[in-house]
Design a protein around this motif. Sequence first.
Motif, PDB file in Angstrom:
ATOM      1  N   CYS A   1      -0.861  11.438   6.797  1.00  0.00           N
ATOM      2  CA  CYS A   1      -0.576  10.270   5.969  1.00  0.00           C
ATOM      3  C   CYS A   1      -1.880   9.763   5.369  1.00  0.00           C
ATOM      4  CB  CYS A   1       0.075   9.170   6.795  1.00  0.00           C
ATOM      5  SG  CYS A   1       1.735   9.553   7.317  1.00  0.00           S
ATOM      6  N   VAL A   2      -1.933   9.708   4.043  1.00  0.00           N
ATOM      7  CA  VAL A   2      -3.149   9.334   3.329  1.00  0.00           C
ATOM      8  C   VAL A   2      -2.850   8.105   2.482  1.00  0.00           C
ATOM      9  CG1 VAL A   2      -4.840  10.113   1.633  1.00  0.00           C
ATOM     10  CG2 VAL A   2      -3.871  11.736   3.257  1.00  0.00           C
ATOM     11  N   PRO A   3      -3.703   7.080   2.525  1.00  0.00           N
ATOM     12  CA  PRO A   3      -3.481   5.914   1.665  1.00  0.00           C
ATOM     13  C   PRO A   3      -3.730   6.256   0.195  1.00  0.00           C
ATOM     14  CG  PRO A   3      -5.540   5.684   2.854  1.00  0.00           C
ATOM     15  CD  PRO A   3      -4.878   6.919   3.375  1.00  0.00           C
ATOM     16  N   ASP A   4      -2.886   5.742  -0.662  1.00  0.00           N
ATOM     17  CA  ASP A   4      -2.996   5.971  -2.098  1.00  0.00           C
ATOM     18  C   ASP A   4      -3.123   4.610  -2.772  1.00  0.00           C
ATOM     19  OD1 ASP A   4      -2.923   6.983  -4.642  1.00  0.00           O
ATOM     20  OD2 ASP A   4      -0.775   7.384  -4.644  1.00  0.00           O
ATOM     21  N   ASP A   5      -4.310   4.032  -2.714  1.00  0.00           N
ATOM     22  CA  ASP A   5      -4.504   2.678  -3.235  1.00  0.00           C
ATOM     23  C   ASP A   5      -4.375   2.586  -4.752  1.00  0.00           C
ATOM     24  OD1 ASP A   5      -6.810   4.129  -3.503  1.00  0.00           O
ATOM     25  OD2 ASP A   5      -8.149   2.488  -2.975  1.00  0.00           O
ATOM     26  N   ARG A   6      -4.613   3.680  -5.462  1.00  0.00           N
ATOM     27  CA  ARG A   6      -4.480   3.656  -6.921  1.00  0.00           C
ATOM     28  C   ARG A   6      -3.094   4.059  -7.392  1.00  0.00           C
ATOM     29  NH1 ARG A   6      -9.572   6.933  -8.895  1.00  0.00           N
ATOM     30  NH2 ARG A   6      -7.909   7.709 -10.223  1.00  0.00           N
ATOM     31  N   GLY A   7      -2.297   4.642  -6.499  1.00  0.00           N
ATOM     32  CA  GLY A   7      -0.937   5.021  -6.841  1.00  0.00           C
ATOM     33  C   GLY A   7      -0.837   6.235  -7.742  1.00  0.00           C
TER      34      GLY A   7
ATOM     35  N   TYR B   1      -7.786   2.872   7.033  1.00  0.00           N
ATOM     36  CA  TYR B   1      -7.799   2.165   5.754  1.00  0.00           C
ATOM     37  C   TYR B   1      -7.210   0.761   5.896  1.00  0.00           C
ATOM     38  CZ  TYR B   1      -7.131   1.149   0.834  1.00  0.00           C
ATOM     39  OH  TYR B   1      -7.167   0.541  -0.397  1.00  0.00           O
ATOM     40  N   VAL B   2      -6.093   0.653   6.618  1.00  0.00           N
ATOM     41  CA  VAL B   2      -5.452  -0.645   6.809  1.00  0.00           C
ATOM     42  C   VAL B   2      -6.347  -1.571   7.638  1.00  0.00           C
ATOM     43  CG1 VAL B   2      -3.490  -1.820   7.884  1.00  0.00           C
ATOM     44  CG2 VAL B   2      -3.118   0.225   6.508  1.00  0.00           C
ATOM     45  N   GLU B   3      -7.011  -1.025   8.654  1.00  0.00           N
ATOM     46  CA  GLU B   3      -7.912  -1.846   9.478  1.00  0.00           C
ATOM     47  C   GLU B   3      -9.054  -2.408   8.637  1.00  0.00           C
ATOM     48  OE1 GLU B   3      -9.134   0.779  12.564  1.00  0.00           O
ATOM     49  OE2 GLU B   3      -7.416   0.295  13.844  1.00  0.00           O
ATOM     50  N   GLN B   4      -9.590  -1.610   7.699  1.00  0.00           N
ATOM     51  CA  GLN B   4     -10.686  -2.080   6.843  1.00  0.00           C
ATOM     52  C   GLN B   4     -10.196  -3.066   5.791  1.00  0.00           C
ATOM     53  OE1 GLN B   4     -12.363   1.519   5.323  1.00  0.00           O
ATOM     54  NE2 GLN B   4     -13.363   2.034   7.246  1.00  0.00           N
TER      55      GLN B   4
ATOM     56  N   HIS C   1       3.039  -2.987   3.918  1.00  0.00           N
ATOM     57  CA  HIS C   1       2.087  -4.075   3.719  1.00  0.00           C
ATOM     58  C   HIS C   1       0.736  -3.655   4.302  1.00  0.00           C
ATOM     59  CE1 HIS C   1       5.717  -6.740   3.372  1.00  0.00           C
ATOM     60  NE2 HIS C   1       4.972  -7.167   2.382  1.00  0.00           N
ATOM     61  N   PRO C   2      -0.364  -3.992   3.646  1.00  0.00           N
ATOM     62  CA  PRO C   2      -1.683  -3.613   4.180  1.00  0.00           C
ATOM     63  C   PRO C   2      -2.102  -4.513   5.346  1.00  0.00           C
ATOM     64  CG  PRO C   2      -1.941  -4.750   2.102  1.00  0.00           C
ATOM     65  CD  PRO C   2      -0.463  -4.592   2.321  1.00  0.00           C
ATOM     66  N   ALA C   3      -1.270  -4.565   6.366  1.00  0.00           N
ATOM     67  CA  ALA C   3      -1.534  -5.361   7.567  1.00  0.00           C
ATOM     68  C   ALA C   3      -1.219  -4.494   8.779  1.00  0.00           C
ATOM     69  CB  ALA C   3      -0.662  -6.612   7.573  1.00  0.00           C
ATOM     70  N   LEU C   4      -2.006  -4.652   9.826  1.00  0.00           N
ATOM     71  CA  LEU C   4      -1.820  -3.846  11.030  1.00  0.00           C
ATOM     72  C   LEU C   4      -0.457  -4.061  11.670  1.00  0.00           C
ATOM     73  CD1 LEU C   4      -5.281  -3.888  12.802  1.00  0.00           C
ATOM     74  CD2 LEU C   4      -4.068  -1.934  11.862  1.00  0.00           C
ATOM     75  N   VAL C   5       0.082  -5.267  11.560  1.00  0.00           N
ATOM     76  CA  VAL C   5       1.377  -5.554  12.171  1.00  0.00           C
ATOM     77  C   VAL C   5       2.457  -4.661  11.556  1.00  0.00           C
ATOM     78  CG1 VAL C   5       3.139  -7.324  12.476  1.00  0.00           C
ATOM     79  CG2 VAL C   5       0.729  -7.926  12.674  1.00  0.00           C
ATOM     80  N   CYS C   6       2.507  -4.607  10.240  1.00  0.00           N
ATOM     81  CA  CYS C   6       3.513  -3.786   9.556  1.00  0.00           C
ATOM     82  C   CYS C   6       3.245  -2.296   9.769  1.00  0.00           C
ATOM     83  CB  CYS C   6       3.542  -4.098   8.067  1.00  0.00           C
ATOM     84  SG  CYS C   6       4.346  -5.661   7.687  1.00  0.00           S
ATOM     85  N   PHE C   7       1.994  -1.907   9.730  1.00  0.00           N
ATOM     86  CA  PHE C   7       1.663  -0.492   9.905  1.00  0.00           C
ATOM     87  C   PHE C   7       2.057  -0.018  11.302  1.00  0.00           C
ATOM     88  CE2 PHE C   7      -0.998   3.158  10.780  1.00  0.00           C
ATOM     89  CZ  PHE C   7      -0.805   3.912   9.628  1.00  0.00           C
ATOM     90  N   ASP C   8       1.710  -0.799  12.334  1.00  0.00           N
ATOM     91  CA  ASP C   8       2.057  -0.431  13.707  1.00  0.00           C
ATOM     92  C   ASP C   8       3.573  -0.406  13.911  1.00  0.00           C
ATOM     93  OD1 ASP C   8      -0.574  -0.115  14.415  1.00  0.00           O
ATOM     94  OD2 ASP C   8      -0.775  -2.137  15.258  1.00  0.00           O
TER      95      ASP C   8
ATOM     96  N   LEU D   1       0.852  -1.187   0.000  1.00  0.00           N
ATOM     97  CA  LEU D   1       0.000   0.000   0.000  1.00  0.00           C
ATOM     98  C   LEU D   1       0.883   1.231   0.000  1.00  0.00           C
ATOM     99  CD1 LEU D   1      -2.778   1.416   0.352  1.00  0.00           C
ATOM    100  CD2 LEU D   1      -2.425   1.180   2.812  1.00  0.00           C
ATOM    101  N   ARG D   2       0.635   2.147  -0.919  1.00  0.00           N
ATOM    102  CA  ARG D   2       1.410   3.386  -0.994  1.00  0.00           C
ATOM    103  C   ARG D   2       0.753   4.424  -0.086  1.00  0.00           C
ATOM    104  NH1 ARG D   2       1.606   8.113  -4.781  1.00  0.00           N
ATOM    105  NH2 ARG D   2       3.772   8.789  -4.779  1.00  0.00           N
ATOM    106  N   ILE D   3       1.574   5.086   0.718  1.00  0.00           N
ATOM    107  CA  ILE D   3       1.121   6.139   1.622  1.00  0.00           C
ATOM    108  C   ILE D   3       1.800   7.437   1.188  1.00  0.00           C
ATOM    109  CG2 ILE D   3       1.023   6.895   4.027  1.00  0.00           C
ATOM    110  CD1 ILE D   3      -0.385   4.310   3.837  1.00  0.00           C
ATOM    111  N   VAL D   4       1.042   8.523   1.093  1.00  0.00           N
ATOM    112  CA  VAL D   4       1.598   9.838   0.780  1.00  0.00           C
ATOM    113  C   VAL D   4       1.191  10.821   1.867  1.00  0.00           C
ATOM    114  CG1 VAL D   4       1.648   9.477  -1.716  1.00  0.00           C
ATOM    115  CG2 VAL D   4      -0.366  10.461  -0.672  1.00  0.00           C
TER     116      VAL D   4
END
Length: 92
Positions: free
Chosen positions: A37-43, A86-89, A53-60, A28-31
């Motif tokens: 910090c905003v998720p950029d799912d379309r890039g 976004y990652v939680e959803q 990675h779009p997982a809470l473990v990596c994000f935390d 997941l790209r974040i800008v």
Amino acid sequence: MSGRTHARVCPERTCVGCRERAAKSDLLRIVVIEGECVPDDRGTLPGRGAYVHPALVCFDLAVRRRAFPRAFRAQGPLDTAAARRYVEQAAP
């Protein structure tokens, strides 16, 4: 045989959370937009991007290691609430 392979090369990026390399499409790209910090799912959003990675473990892990301000070369803390939602959803 010419020695060339016909396998397609896919771009790889490094997750700022776990520091593992993965295909760009798996991350997941974040800008940063105005300090958030905003998720950029379309890039397609402009600016420097950080991949996670779009997982809470990596994000935390990225938040705990302060990887986002470092990746964006930003001064001070960044608001990561929108990206976390976004990652939680997205996480199964």
